[in-house]
Design an enzyme around this catalytic site. Structure first.
Site, PDB file in Angstrom:
ATOM      1  N   LEU A  21      39.666  54.460  44.418  1.00  0.00           N
ATOM      2  CA  LEU A  21      38.207  54.488  44.500  1.00  0.00           C
ATOM      3  C   LEU A  21      37.676  53.386  45.421  1.00  0.00           C
ATOM      4  CD1 LEU A  21      37.339  55.019  40.709  1.00  0.00           C
ATOM      5  CD2 LEU A  21      37.563  56.760  42.487  1.00  0.00           C
ATOM      6  N   ASP A  40      42.194  43.229  48.084  1.00  0.00           N
ATOM      7  CA  ASP A  40      43.197  43.878  47.232  1.00  0.00           C
ATOM      8  C   ASP A  40      44.441  43.004  47.144  1.00  0.00           C
ATOM      9  OD1 ASP A  40      43.383  47.156  46.323  1.00  0.00           O
ATOM     10  OD2 ASP A  40      45.101  45.833  45.985  1.00  0.00           O
ATOM     11  N   SER A  75      43.798  37.506  44.258  1.00  0.00           N
ATOM     12  CA  SER A  75      43.519  38.198  42.999  1.00  0.00           C
ATOM     13  C   SER A  75      42.061  37.957  42.625  1.00  0.00           C
ATOM     14  CB  SER A  75      44.416  37.649  41.884  1.00  0.00           C
ATOM     15  OG  SER A  75      43.950  38.146  40.638  1.00  0.00           O
ATOM     16  N   VAL A  76      41.453  38.960  42.003  1.00  0.00           N
ATOM     17  CA  VAL A  76      40.065  38.775  41.543  1.00  0.00           C
ATOM     18  C   VAL A  76      39.944  37.618  40.550  1.00  0.00           C
ATOM     19  CG1 VAL A  76      39.100  41.059  41.989  1.00  0.00           C
ATOM     20  CG2 VAL A  76      40.446  40.698  39.911  1.00  0.00           C
ATOM     21  N   ASN A  99      35.649  46.435  41.356  1.00  0.00           N
ATOM     22  CA  ASN A  99      36.361  47.706  41.208  1.00  0.00           C
ATOM     23  C   ASN A  99      37.829  47.505  40.834  1.00  0.00           C
ATOM     24  OD1 ASN A  99      36.956  50.699  42.025  1.00  0.00           O
ATOM     25  ND2 ASN A  99      38.343  49.446  43.273  1.00  0.00           N
ATOM     26  N   SER A 151      34.260  52.500  32.194  1.00  0.00           N
ATOM     27  CA  SER A 151      35.090  53.695  32.045  1.00  0.00           C
ATOM     28  C   SER A 151      34.648  54.481  30.816  1.00  0.00           C
ATOM     29  CB  SER A 151      36.555  53.294  31.865  1.00  0.00           C
ATOM     30  OG  SER A 151      37.317  54.408  31.459  1.00  0.00           O
ATOM     31  N   TYR A 164      42.149  48.373  27.466  1.00  0.00           N
ATOM     32  CA  TYR A 164      41.346  48.840  28.610  1.00  0.00           C
ATOM     33  C   TYR A 164      39.911  49.170  28.161  1.00  0.00           C
ATOM     34  CZ  TYR A 164      40.399  51.809  32.734  1.00  0.00           C
ATOM     35  OH  TYR A 164      39.876  52.383  33.856  1.00  0.00           O
ATOM     36  N   LYS A 168      36.524  47.503  29.550  1.00  0.00           N
ATOM     37  CA  LYS A 168      35.563  48.313  30.301  1.00  0.00           C
ATOM     38  C   LYS A 168      34.183  48.314  29.649  1.00  0.00           C
ATOM     39  CE  LYS A 168      37.718  49.667  33.914  1.00  0.00           C
ATOM     40  NZ  LYS A 168      37.390  48.893  35.132  1.00  0.00           N
ATOM     41  N   GLY A 197      40.742  61.155  41.167  1.00  0.00           N
ATOM     42  CA  GLY A 197      42.185  61.378  41.307  1.00  0.00           C
ATOM     43  C   GLY A 197      42.806  60.244  42.106  1.00  0.00           C
TER      44      GLY A 197
END
Ligand SMILES: NC(=O)c1ccc[n+]([C@@H]2O[C@H](COP(=O)([O-])OP(=O)(O)OC[C@H]3O[C@@H](n4cnc5c(N)ncnc54)[C@H](O)[C@@H]3O)[C@@H](O)[C@H]2O)c1
Length: 303
Positions: A21, A40, A75-76, A99, A151, A164, A168, A197
């Protein structure tokens, strides 16, 4: 195509933009004139390893298409470095799209601290670190847009995703308060719950549907939310497969008891249907609205 949503003077950070995404978001931002920091770490979907090529490839794609981008491989969890990179490369920062993400799916019964902590660190601490470092710049220039990636697994729950889901929905809690604190500085904050996807969902979605859930179908919402056109803040949007919808809290009218008389678990049981009846439900927008029913009950009996 009408491309009036433009970002010519704007700088955008998209975290985790080396694939999936985030890549689609970064490409669309660049197409709409933004200067993009493609962040990234380049690890696996489970958060192992690192590889600079993921971000580098997306930057090459953007440049080939005539856009402007730089790669960042931090890394974030070291968000201040990513923000500094944006300032060093482009001298300003306007938009943060949080993201980056990983999965460490396990039933709660088998969950260990490392799966819990790593998911928390990348999603929650990572989004916190990047946004915290960006915040003073956005506030001071009286313009900013922040997007968090939540999410449906957080909103509705999902088997094997307690870590997760926690992370989220936590990001949506963060969205709500930052929207309140950012509003008067024209820093607008929203969250999306996307479906796409990507390597994260490969094998979990039937192949024909997977093919059609193109990541590019999520990005127009993200780019709109990040634009000057958008005045929305504090929102949560489900998006995917060419569809976008807004989610809000709904609360029943509930049942009130007399606080002076006290009430028992049996009284709760007797009123259970009423407590859970959504006929005439309300949609409190903030804490003050949320507290109205409770205050009304106190007024009815004791104030
Ligand atoms: N694909 C879906 O259906 C779906 C559904 C709900 C939420 N999401 C969320 O959308 C976001 C993007 O997911 P995706 O489906 O594109 O998956 P993806 O694995 O393709 O992309 C995630 C990217 O984040 C990067 N990343 C991971 N840890 C990082 C770190 N510490 N620092 C910097 N980068 C890091 C990865 O290298 C990867 O490129 C994630 O936050 C995910 O949780 C996706």
């Amino acid at each position: 195509m009408n491309e009036s949503v433009r970002f010519e003077d704007k700088v955008v950070i998209v975290t985790g933009a080396g694939g999936g995404l985030g890549r689609a978001h970064a490409l669309l931002f660049a197409r709409h004139g933004a200067r993009v920091v493609v962040n990234d770490l380049g690890g696996s979907a489970q958060g192992e390893g690192a590889n600079a090529s993921a971000a580098d490839r997306v930057v090459a794609e953007i440049r080939e298409a005539g856009g402007t981008a730089v790669a960042n491989h931090d890394s974030v969890t070291e968000g201040e470095k990513i923000v500094q990179h944006a300032l060093d490369a482009f001298g300003r920062l306007d938009v943060v799209v949080n993201n980056a993400g990983i999965l460490r799916d396990k039933t709660f019964h088998k969950m260990d601290d490392s799966d819990w902590d790593l998911v928390y660190r990348v999603h929650v601490e990572g989004a916190y670190k990047v946004t915290r470092a960006a915040w003073p710049h956005l506030r001071e220039q009286n313009y900013g847009r922040v997007i968090f990636t939540a999410s449906t697994s957080g909103i509705y729950g999902n088997f094997g995703q307690s870590n997760y889901g926690m992370a989220k929905l936590g990001l949506y809690g963060l969205t709500r308060t930052l929207a309140i604190e950012g509003r008067k500085h024209n820093v607008l904050v929203n969250a999306i719950a996307p479906t796409g996807g990507t390597r994260m969902t490969e094998g979990l979605i039937p192949p024909q549907v997977f093919e059609q859930l193109k990541p590019e179908l999520v990005s127009p919402l993200v780019v709109y939310l990040a634009s000057e056109h958008c005045q929305e803040t504090s929102g949560l949007f489900e998006v995917g497969g060419g569809w976008i919808g807004k989610v809000r809290w709904e609360r029943s009218l509930g049942a009130g008891f007399d606080p002076r008389a006290g009430f028992s678990p049996e009284d709760v049981a007797a009123h259970w249907q009423q407590i859970c009846d959504f006929e005439g439900a309300t949609h409190p927008k903030d804490n003050i609205e949320a507290l109205k029913e409770m205050m009304g009950n106190l007024q009815r009996y004791v104030l």
